[in-house]
Design a protein around this motif. Structure first.
Motif, PDB file in Angstrom:
ATOM      1  N   GLY A  63       0.813  -1.217   0.000  1.00 61.22           N
ATOM      2  CA  GLY A  63       0.000   0.000   0.000  1.00 61.22           C
ATOM      3  C   GLY A  63       0.845   1.265   0.000  1.00 61.22           C
ATOM      4  N   VAL A  64       1.935   1.256   0.768  1.00 64.78           N
ATOM      5  CA  VAL A  64       2.836   2.415   0.780  1.00 64.78           C
ATOM      6  C   VAL A  64       3.504   2.569  -0.585  1.00 64.78           C
ATOM      7  N   LEU A  65       3.881   1.447  -1.203  1.00 68.64           N
ATOM      8  CA  LEU A  65       4.470   1.516  -2.549  1.00 68.64           C
ATOM      9  C   LEU A  65       3.444   2.018  -3.566  1.00 68.64           C
ATOM     10  N   ALA A  66       2.196   1.580  -3.422  1.00 67.57           N
ATOM     11  CA  ALA A  66       1.136   2.072  -4.313  1.00 67.57           C
ATOM     12  C   ALA A  66       0.984   3.580  -4.158  1.00 67.57           C
ATOM     13  N   LYS A  67       1.067   4.048  -2.924  1.00 67.77           N
ATOM     14  CA  LYS A  67       0.994   5.490  -2.651  1.00 67.77           C
ATOM     15  C   LYS A  67       2.133   6.221  -3.365  1.00 67.77           C
ATOM     16  N   LEU A  68       3.330   5.652  -3.312  1.00 69.75           N
ATOM     17  CA  LEU A  68       4.473   6.232  -4.011  1.00 69.75           C
ATOM     18  C   LEU A  68       4.178   6.334  -5.505  1.00 69.75           C
ATOM     19  N   GLY A  69       3.750   5.229  -6.097  1.00 76.61           N
ATOM     20  CA  GLY A  69       3.461   5.219  -7.532  1.00 76.61           C
ATOM     21  C   GLY A  69       2.386   6.209  -7.918  1.00 76.61           C
ATOM     22  N   LEU A  70       1.324   6.268  -7.124  1.00 76.80           N
ATOM     23  CA  LEU A  70       0.230   7.199  -7.419  1.00 76.80           C
ATOM     24  C   LEU A  70       0.679   8.650  -7.298  1.00 76.80           C
ATOM     25  N   ALA A  93       2.381  -8.321  -6.493  1.00 77.64           N
ATOM     26  CA  ALA A  93       2.341  -6.895  -6.840  1.00 77.64           C
ATOM     27  C   ALA A  93       1.302  -6.630  -7.932  1.00 77.64           C
ATOM     28  N   ASN A  94       1.291  -7.472  -8.951  1.00 76.44           N
ATOM     29  CA  ASN A  94       0.306  -7.312 -10.033  1.00 76.44           C
ATOM     30  C   ASN A  94      -1.113  -7.550  -9.543  1.00 76.44           C
ATOM     31  N   SER A  95      -1.303  -8.546  -8.683  1.00 74.29           N
ATOM     32  CA  SER A  95      -2.656  -8.858  -8.200  1.00 74.29           C
ATOM     33  C   SER A  95      -3.216  -7.731  -7.339  1.00 74.29           C
ATOM     34  N   MET A  96      -2.347  -6.955  -6.712  1.00 74.61           N
ATOM     35  CA  MET A  96      -2.779  -5.819  -5.897  1.00 74.61           C
ATOM     36  C   MET A  96      -2.956  -4.554  -6.736  1.00 74.61           C
ATOM     37  N   GLY A  97      -2.652  -4.624  -8.034  1.00 73.57           N
ATOM     38  CA  GLY A  97      -2.864  -3.492  -8.920  1.00 73.57           C
ATOM     39  C   GLY A  97      -1.672  -2.571  -9.071  1.00 73.57           C
ATOM     40  N   LEU A  98      -0.515  -2.965  -8.566  1.00 76.80           N
ATOM     41  CA  LEU A  98       0.652  -2.097  -8.674  1.00 76.80           C
ATOM     42  C   LEU A  98       1.136  -1.948 -10.117  1.00 76.80           C
ATOM     43  N   GLY A  99       0.757  -2.879 -10.981  1.00 78.51           N
ATOM     44  CA  GLY A  99       1.089  -2.768 -12.393  1.00 78.51           C
ATOM     45  C   GLY A  99       0.417  -1.569 -13.054  1.00 78.51           C
ATOM     46  N   GLN A 100      -0.607  -1.016 -12.400  1.00 79.37           N
ATOM     47  CA  GLN A 100      -1.288   0.169 -12.916  1.00 79.37           C
ATOM     48  C   GLN A 100      -0.466   1.439 -12.682  1.00 79.37           C
ATOM     49  N   VAL A 101       0.366   1.435 -11.649  1.00 85.95           N
ATOM     50  CA  VAL A 101       1.101   2.647 -11.301  1.00 85.95           C
ATOM     51  C   VAL A 101       2.620   2.500 -11.458  1.00 85.95           C
ATOM     52  N   PHE A 102       3.079   1.279 -11.722  1.00 86.52           N
ATOM     53  CA  PHE A 102       4.496   1.016 -11.946  1.00 86.52           C
ATOM     54  C   PHE A 102       4.673   0.277 -13.265  1.00 86.52           C
ATOM     55  N   VAL A 103       5.819   0.468 -13.885  1.00 88.92           N
ATOM     56  CA  VAL A 103       6.248  -0.430 -14.948  1.00 88.92           C
ATOM     57  C   VAL A 103       7.015  -1.520 -14.209  1.00 88.92           C
ATOM     58  N   ILE A 104       6.531  -2.759 -14.276  1.00 86.24           N
ATOM     59  CA  ILE A 104       7.177  -3.852 -13.540  1.00 86.24           C
ATOM     60  C   ILE A 104       8.068  -4.627 -14.505  1.00 86.24           C
ATOM     61  N   LEU A 105       9.361  -4.650 -14.187  1.00 90.34           N
ATOM     62  CA  LEU A 105      10.347  -5.301 -15.037  1.00 90.34           C
ATOM     63  C   LEU A 105      11.009  -6.465 -14.314  1.00 90.34           C
TER      64      LEU A 105
END
Length: 174
Positions: A63-70, A93-105
């Motif tokens: 959640g904190v990482l999502a906040k960073l991305g947003l 990370a993808n299942s939590m939706g972080l792929g929406q705010v980060f490019v995951i490599l």
């Protein structure tokens, strides 16, 4: 107690966050404070979250990482990069939706990158931890409906606890 930690480095407006080992909510207070400082900076040009040495990550950290991305997207118009070589961590990370705010490599990275460990806050109050956990889960809920359904009961419970704490503080100050 967590067996992992967060390391951080910054160079010319690019911020690097390296999460090592089992990173849990307790490590988030320092990270959340740092993110708030970064949000205020004018010269932010990029951010990298390195999860290549992460063995476990809990929902508060996500959640904190999502906040960073947003915040990077909204305030600085930057899409942050997340590095992950662990399929379980990447899937989470993808299942939590972080792929929406980060490019995951899927990238191993350079082991010689110099980061410094963020020191864990010493005397963390229950209220500070509660605020961080609550905010992190609210952020995850905003990413997608799945998260909304999954974390709504927890957020309601944490909100009740926070309301009780605030009420007790108001009684003491009266």
């Amino acid at each position: 107690m967590s067996t992992g930690h967060v390391e951080y480095a910054s160079l010319n407006g690019t911020h690097i966050f390296k999460l090592i080992g089992e990173v849990r909510a307790h490590s988030c207070i320092s990270l959340d404070k740092l993110l708030n400082k970064i949000e205020q900076q004018q010269n932010v040009v990029g951010a990298i979250v390195d999860l290549t040495q992460t063995t476990f990550i809990d929902s508060t950290v996500l959640g904190v990482l999502a906040k960073l991305g947003l915040k990077l997207k909204q305030v600085h118009h930057i899409q942050a990069v997340m590095l992950s070589t662990n399929p379980d961590i990447t899937t989470l990370a993808n299942s939590m939706g972080l792929g929406q705010v980060f490019v995951i490599l899927n990238y191993c990275g350079d082991p010689s990158v110099c980061t410094l460990e963020l020191t864990e806050e010493q005397h963390v109050t229950h209220s500070a931890m509660l605020n961080t956990v609550l905010d992190a889960h609210k952020t995850l809920m905003r990413l997608n409906e799945n998260n909304q359904n999954m974390f709504e009961p927890l957020v309601k419970q944490l909100q009740k606890e926070q309301d009780c704490l605030n009420h007790d503080v108001q009684k003491q100050n009266a």
